[in-house]
Each structure stands twice: as structure tokens, then as C-alpha cells.
Design a protein around this motif. Structure first.
Motif, PDB file in Angstrom:
ATOM      1  N   GLN B 154      -4.489 -36.458 142.570  1.00  0.00           N
ATOM      2  CA  GLN B 154      -4.445 -36.038 141.163  1.00  0.00           C
ATOM      3  C   GLN B 154      -3.889 -34.622 141.150  1.00  0.00           C
ATOM      4  O   GLN B 154      -4.607 -33.681 141.510  1.00  0.00           O
ATOM      5  N   PRO B 156      -1.729 -31.798 138.837  1.00  0.00           N
ATOM      6  CA  PRO B 156      -1.068 -31.482 137.561  1.00  0.00           C
ATOM      7  C   PRO B 156       0.333 -30.911 137.757  1.00  0.00           C
ATOM      8  O   PRO B 156       1.241 -31.247 137.009  1.00  0.00           O
ATOM      9  N   ASP B 157       0.539 -30.056 138.758  1.00  0.00           N
ATOM     10  CA  ASP B 157       1.863 -29.467 138.959  1.00  0.00           C
ATOM     11  C   ASP B 157       2.228 -29.618 140.432  1.00  0.00           C
ATOM     12  O   ASP B 157       1.730 -28.880 141.280  1.00  0.00           O
ATOM     13  N   THR B 160       3.909 -26.515 142.474  1.00  0.00           N
ATOM     14  CA  THR B 160       2.945 -25.448 142.788  1.00  0.00           C
ATOM     15  C   THR B 160       1.989 -25.908 143.883  1.00  0.00           C
ATOM     16  O   THR B 160       1.652 -25.140 144.794  1.00  0.00           O
ATOM     17  N   ALA B 161       1.572 -27.172 143.823  1.00  0.00           N
ATOM     18  CA  ALA B 161       0.655 -27.694 144.841  1.00  0.00           C
ATOM     19  C   ALA B 161       1.332 -27.715 146.212  1.00  0.00           C
ATOM     20  O   ALA B 161       0.727 -27.340 147.228  1.00  0.00           O
ATOM     21  N   MET B 198      -7.874 -30.259 147.526  1.00  0.00           N
ATOM     22  CA  MET B 198      -7.058 -29.529 146.555  1.00  0.00           C
ATOM     23  C   MET B 198      -6.114 -30.477 145.812  1.00  0.00           C
ATOM     24  O   MET B 198      -5.771 -30.256 144.651  1.00  0.00           O
TER      25      MET B 198
END
Lengths: 208, 208
Positions: B154, B156-157, B160-161, B198
Motif C-alpha cells: 500500500q 501512496p507515492d 518517494t517510497a 514502510m
């Protein structure tokens, strides 16, 4: 060349000349590395003679020590403010990760010096900075332990997790540039979510 | 001073003299920084004359470029092997985070040079290394996208991850020392779990 966060480190409390020398030292260390920078380079960048530099700082090492102490002091302040901002560990950790990340993005030039030239500090200054670093790490650890005790975080190894939280923020100063696609604040917001997730906070709390 | 991971970067394929020069360059750059190191320092550390150094490498920059290319090539290999090791994105990412972290702990000396002296590379070498860095980042991103598509992660971005995953591993080379309490492998194992968390992998998959 001076980023706004660097300039903000030394507000009105110092003489204009000392401030100019600190900024010139940051620029010179960032460009050439600490070891290859001479006091003459710094004096020249500040528009002074080497003799004028020595009135304010006895050595290049004294400038590095002041930059390093101020930078660490500023980040310890952020971290302690985040802890004081709430009694909820999720809110504390979100505030901590956001402000710590944003600081290292906005002040990436000084952040690199402060974190990568530690070995060049004179012994006594190193000890003072090491003490500040321990206080930063202990604050992170305290919030994690608090969250685990309240059941808000799931963390198998708290010390490794605390290290990962600070490491993630510090390393921003290595890779962030003004050309990066996210603003320091937006990056802080995203890293706040990644950190909460890494600590096993429930999804509903993270979105909040 | 030479850590085993540094020595392993240049196995039998090079002449003994070239190998000695590369190891001496790593030690010198790590001790004094790239800019403050002279070719004479490197030659002396390798037990050679500066003239003998020039037979093998035309300049200090050529040594840095070779160190940087080999280090990046080695980490790209790890990352690609992790992707090829499974079709399950959780297993791929665990293998990636574990081996990437372990490499940067075991090879912390060369890891610091490779990641902190990029700006000192001649333009052409910088471009070659930037290409390897992009391939590392794209591999991480591909595994994340794959996991999101399968519902295992999961995120969101994703960009960035991906950046956070590589950053966390790279920064290990800044803080890790032989005095650290965890072995490189144990740190890798713990970071593998933090990274999966994370990325929002389910707890059951992380423990597995």
C-alpha cells in the motif's frame, strides 16, 4: 549559494563579520570539502583578510565546530518541540519526522557538512556534538517506546527503528536539491507517513 | 583499514598493481576526503612512485571514477539479482533491502566515497554512474509497482517510497562501523522488515 535554512542558523545574535565568515565557511566546505579548504579561501569568500578572520575564529576547525554545534542544536530543538507538541505518540512522531525531514531538505548544504564532516572535529567539539546526537536519538527512541507501550506502534527492535527514523531524515541532505520535484514541506509530509507506517501505526491513524 | 567488501570489489581480473592503487585510493579518500588527497599520497600508500601510478591511472579522478563505477555496478547487480530471485514482490523487496543494506554496512568505507564524492567525478564518468543509479532506482520502483498492482503493498507515492528505500540503505554507509552492535547481515534482516512495513506489506507476510 546560501540556502535560506543556512542563513537562518545564525540570526542577529552574532556580529555581522562572524556571520559572514560562517556563511563563507559553509559555502567553501560544501564546494571543496573541509580538508581541501584553507582559512584563506574562507576569508576571501567573506571579503576579508586572513588576519581579520583570526580575530573571530582561531582556526578552520573552530568554524566547523560552530557550524556543527549550531546545526545539531537546531535539529535537537525541532525534535524536542515535536515531543512537547502533543501527548499522542503518533502526533509526536509525525511532527518529528515532518520537521526533521523538512529541515534537512531546506538546509541540505549545511546538513551535509554537519553530518559528513564529523570526523574532522577536534576531540572536545566532537564530544559536544556527540552529546547532542545522543539526545536527538534518545528523543526519537522515547517517542517510539511510548507508542509501543500505548499499542500505537508495533516495533520489533526499537533501537534499530529509531536509527532508521533519524537516518532517513539525515540522508535527505545528501540527495535533496532545489531541483527536486517536491518542496521541503511536501517531502516532510510524505516522509511523516512513511515513518509512521514503518513503525506499524494503524492506517487510520496515519491518514489522520 | 581495508574492509572485506572493498577488497572484494576488485578480484583477480586486474593486475596486482592496479588493485593495490585502488585500495590505497579508497583508504586515502576515506581518511582525507577526495579533494585533499594527492596522487602522491595514493602512490605512497600503495608503495609505489607517482610515475608508477600514472602507468595504471592517468589521474586521481580516473581512480575515483573506477571506484565509483565498480561500487555502483556491484549494487546494481545485487538489486537485479533480488528482482530475479522470485516472482513475489514481497520476497523480491525483502531480498533487495537485505542485500543492499548488508552491502553498505560491510562496505561502509567504499560506500561513503561512492555516494558522497559524486560531484567530484569528471562529467563523462558522472553520466555513466548516474545511469547506473537510475537503473537501481528503477528496479526498486518496478518491484514497488508490481507489489501495489498485486495488492501486496500500500504505497501512496511510489517514487518517494522508492527513494526512501534506497536512501535508507545508502545512509548505512555513513553511520555503520565495525563497532556497531549488529552484524551487517543482522542489520540487513531488520531493515528488510522495516522496508516491507514502510511499503504497507501485511504483517503476516513480513514475519514470513
Amino acid at each position: 549559494m546560501t540556502d535560506p535554512a543556512t542563513a537562518a542558523l545564525w540570526p542577529g545574535e552574532r556580529t555581522e563579520a562572524a556571520r559572514r565568515l560562517l556563511l563563507a565557511a559553509v559555502d567553501s566546505f560544501a564546494r571543496r570539502g573541509y580538508h581541501a579548504t584553507t582559512t584563506r579561501d574562507i576569508a576571501t569568500a567573506a571579503g576579508m583578510s586572513p588576519a581579520a578572520l583570526y580575530i573571530h575564529y582561531p582556526s578552520k576547525a573552530a568554524l566547523l565546530a560552530e557550524i556543527s554545534r549550531t546545526g545539531h542544536r537546531a535539529t535537537l530543538d525541532l525534535v524536542e518541540r515535536a515531543e512537547a507538541s502533543s501527548t499522542d505518540p503518533v502526533a509526536q512522531m509525525r511532527a518529528l519526522a515532518e520537521s526533521f525531514t523538512t529541515w534537512h531538505a531546506r538546509g541540505h548544504t549545511v546538513g551535509r557538512i554537519v553530518n559528513h564532516e564529523l570526523h574532522a572535529l577536534p576531540e572536545e567539539d566532537f564530544a559536544a556534538v556527540a552529546e547532542l546526537r545522543i539526545r536527538i536519538e534518545e528523543t526519537v527512541l522515547r517517542i517510539i517506546a511510548h507508542g509501543v507501550a500505548e499499542g500505537a506502534f508495533q516495533v520489533p527492535d526499537q533501537r534499530t527503528a529509531a536509527r532508521a527514523v533519524t537516518s532517513l531524515g539525515i540522508d535527505v541532505s545528501r540527495w535533496y536539491t532545489e531541483r527536486s520535484s517536491e518542496s521541503p514541506e511536501e517531502l516532510g509530509r510524505r516522509y511523516g507517513q512513511l515513518v509512521l507506517r514503518m513503525l506499524g501505526a494503524p492506517a487510520a491513524a496515519i491518514e489522520g
